[in-house]
Design an enzyme around this catalytic site. Structure first.
Site, PDB file in Angstrom:
ATOM      1  N   GLU A  24      26.754  74.088  81.600  1.00  0.00           N
ATOM      2  CA  GLU A  24      27.756  73.997  80.533  1.00  0.00           C
ATOM      3  C   GLU A  24      27.306  73.145  79.348  1.00  0.00           C
ATOM      4  O   GLU A  24      27.930  72.138  78.996  1.00  0.00           O
ATOM      5  CB  GLU A  24      29.072  73.448  81.089  1.00  0.00           C
ATOM      6  CG  GLU A  24      29.705  74.352  82.119  1.00  0.00           C
ATOM      7  CD  GLU A  24      31.108  73.949  82.507  1.00  0.00           C
ATOM      8  OE1 GLU A  24      31.572  72.887  82.054  1.00  0.00           O
ATOM      9  OE2 GLU A  24      31.756  74.706  83.234  1.00  0.00           O
ATOM     10  N   GLU A  80      30.712  78.823  89.048  1.00  0.00           N
ATOM     11  CA  GLU A  80      31.915  78.029  89.332  1.00  0.00           C
ATOM     12  C   GLU A  80      33.158  78.855  89.071  1.00  0.00           C
ATOM     13  O   GLU A  80      33.232  79.573  88.068  1.00  0.00           O
ATOM     14  CB  GLU A  80      32.013  76.790  88.413  1.00  0.00           C
ATOM     15  CG  GLU A  80      31.045  75.693  88.729  1.00  0.00           C
ATOM     16  CD  GLU A  80      31.195  74.491  87.801  1.00  0.00           C
ATOM     17  OE1 GLU A  80      32.294  74.235  87.278  1.00  0.00           O
ATOM     18  OE2 GLU A  80      30.170  73.808  87.593  1.00  0.00           O
TER      19      GLU A  80
HETATM   20  C1  BG6 Z   1      33.211  72.452  84.879  1.00  0.00           C
HETATM   21  C2  BG6 Z   1      32.155  71.513  85.372  1.00  0.00           C
HETATM   22  O1  BG6 Z   1      33.474  72.117  83.560  1.00  0.00           O
HETATM   23  O2  BG6 Z   1      34.463  72.439  85.434  1.00  0.00           O
HETATM   24  C3  BG6 Z   1      32.537  70.765  86.638  1.00  0.00           C
HETATM   25  O3  BG6 Z   1      30.915  72.130  85.503  1.00  0.00           O
HETATM   26  C4  BG6 Z   1      33.992  70.366  86.551  1.00  0.00           C
HETATM   27  O4  BG6 Z   1      31.673  69.692  86.778  1.00  0.00           O
HETATM   28  C5  BG6 Z   1      34.809  71.648  86.547  1.00  0.00           C
HETATM   29  O5  BG6 Z   1      34.422  69.510  87.547  1.00  0.00           O
HETATM   30  C6  BG6 Z   1      36.298  71.412  86.488  1.00  0.00           C
HETATM   31  O6  BG6 Z   1      36.609  70.616  85.395  1.00  0.00           O
HETATM   32  P1  BG6 Z   1      37.524  69.355  85.535  1.00  0.00           P
HETATM   33  O7  BG6 Z   1      37.565  68.738  84.193  1.00  0.00           O
HETATM   34  O8  BG6 Z   1      38.849  69.859  85.969  1.00  0.00           O
HETATM   35  O9  BG6 Z   1      36.874  68.513  86.583  1.00  0.00           O
END
Ligand code: BG6
Length: 482
Positions: A170, A382
């Site tokens: 990201e 993810e």
């Molecule tokens: C992504 C990242 O942005 O989303 C993760 O790669 C992150 O590291 C995940 O934890 C969820 O985002 P957040 O801000 O809810 O933890």
């Protein structure tokens, strides 16, 4: 698109789950590890939810065997994790830390013992603090050489066993939060010129690393993971449609075009020129970017939500202070770039407690868009739901997470039927993790970890959630039993 009969997921589909070093490992100063930008940033008062840190995180560093065993029980095919640069090079450059190298050797071997393919991210936001002190980290071109040196050490050390590499996680998120929004290190606000310069350095680090890996292991698969929030225009007013194009160009294609084509979108460059922002490049950079783009094997996609776009007048809303980091639903503000676009809420979609739009179709939309534009295979690196989970009678019942994952996987299957080449799907996250700005109360894991915001607040015991057992059946049936 109506497809009469589903072919389902490919035979060798990699069902996975993910984590990131800073969010799970803890042991922030053990065994010779140097400090990272995040180790330092979280100590600045007011930067994270209730001052939470990853000093201990969920102690994956000491409990990785237990975690990998839990992965093996559900038949996970791949575990995506990141390497902490400052564990390998405590100063970012210079002296290697053997104990750091050893940790990832052990983790990789433990995965392989259970036939879990390691999928390794090289950079999930934790820049060695020493490089920031030495020359400003990503702000200096020197960071490219130091990153590529670190990447080569990882490739040569682990490349015999690791065949899936994600170079950057990201890039769009860590650079915009770091240099525009002030919410990630180094905490700068609206530093537009540096934002684009830093991005160029990161693109070059990505590109040189791709070239280096392919020279060492031409059987390895490589790409970077992009946080893709595909957009819908709010209305069919032409000005909203054009704002959507501006959003797509400046928020999505600006990164994905460089990974996949090795060039910046023309409209973006014209926009930057009009703002007097000139990216400093070496004469050979364009060639390197193009050569690396030809070798990229997949687009990594982190998908959480779609965005809605409407025209934003020059005196309109800006991007600052809009996020909901408290978990109080309905507190996210409408943000945008004056003169270009704004991102109002989509009334057709439900939201999480942190006001992230829940849109399973958006995952299919993302895959279709990437397939049409780049014709690249895709790794969903993810996807998951951040929620408040409660322990009741020693168990965590999270049907809301199962609903979320099921609907997204259904859409992903449709994307496969529609011709998208999807290689893998990784749930974010395997265990609960530190959510950078939202503390430990925003939980994503298939496995609960007993801790909360205060350090030393729990036993760190792992408790598989209802969603963990559900995912086991999904994997066993290759996505048929949802
Ligand atoms: C992504 C990242 O942005 O989303 C993760 O790669 C992150 O590291 C995940 O934890 C969820 O985002 P957040 O801000 O809810 O933890």
């Amino acid at each position: 698109m109506y497809i009469k009969e589903s072919k389902g997921f490919p035979e060798d589909f990699l069902w996975g789950a993910a984590s990131a070093a800073y969010q799970v490992e803890g042991a922030y100063d053990e065994d010779g590890k140097g400090l990272s930008s995040w180790d330092a940033f979280v100590k600045i008062p007011g930067k994270t939810f209730k001052g939470t840190t990853g000093d201990v995180a969920v102690d994956h560093y000491h409990r990785y065997k237990e975690d990998v065993k839990l992965m093996a029980y559900i038949g996970l095919k791949t575990y995506r994790f990141s390497i902490s640069w400052s564990r390998i090079f405590p100063e970012g450059n210079g002296k290697l830390n053997e104990k750091g190298l050893q940790f990832y050797d052990d983790l990789i071997n433990e995965c392989i013992k259970y036939k879990i393919k390691p999928m390794v991210t090289l950079y999930h936001w934790d820049m060695p603090q020493s490089l920031i002190d030495q020359y400003g980290g990503w702000e200096s071109r020197q960071s490219v050489d130091d990153f590529v040196n670190y990447a080569k050490v990882c490739f040569s050390h682990y490349g015999d066993r690791v065949k899936h590499w994600i170079i950057m996680n990201e890039q769009n998120v860590f650079t915009s939060h770091g240099w525009m929004l002030g919410t990630h290190p180094p905490g700068k606000i609206n530093d537009l010129k540096m934002f684009y310069q830093v991005n160029h350095h990161v693109f070059m680090a990505h590109a040189y690393s791709v070239l280096a890996l392919k020279e060492m292991y031409d059987d390895a698969l490589v790409g970077s993971s992009f946080a893709f929030s595909p957009s819908y225009a709010l209305t069919n007013k032409p000005e909203d449609a054009l704002s959507k194009q501006d959003y797509d160009t400046l928020q999505s294609y600006y990164w994905m075009d460089v990974y996949a084509y090795g060039r910046y979108p023309r409209a973006a460059l014209s926009y930057l020129e009009s703002l007097n922002v000139k990216i400093e490049m070496e004469p050979w950079d364009e060639d390197i970017l193009k050569r690396s783009a030809l070798l990229v094997d997949f687009m990594g996609v982190n998908y959480y939500q779609t965005t809605t776009v409407a025209y934003n007048p020059p005196q309109g809303v800006n991007n600052l202070n809009g996020e909901n980091n408290s978990g109080k639903k309905g507190t996210k503000a409408v943000t945008g770039i004056p003169g270009l676009y704004m991102n109002p809420s989509n009334d057709f979609l439900d939201k999480t407690d942190w006001d992230w739009a829940i849109d399973p179709s958006g995952l299919r939309f993302a895959c279709r868009d990437i397939t049409s534009r780049y014709d690249l295979p895709i790794i969903i690196s993810e996807n998951g739901l951040g929620a408040f989970d409660k322990i009741e009678d020693g168990k965590i019942h999270d049907p809301y997470r199962v609903d979320y994952l099921r609907e997204h996987i259904k859409e992903l299957k449709k994307a496969c039927d529609e011709g998208c080449r999807i290689l893998s799907y990784c749930v974010w996250s395997f265990t609960d993790v530190l959510s950078w700005l939202n503390g430990y109360q925003k939980r994503y894991g298939l496995v609960y970890v007993d801790r909360n915001e205060e350090e030393n607040s729990g036993t760190l015991k792992r408790i598989p959630k209802y969603s963990y057992y559900w995912y086991k059946k999904v994997i066993e049936s290759n996505g048929e039993n949802l």
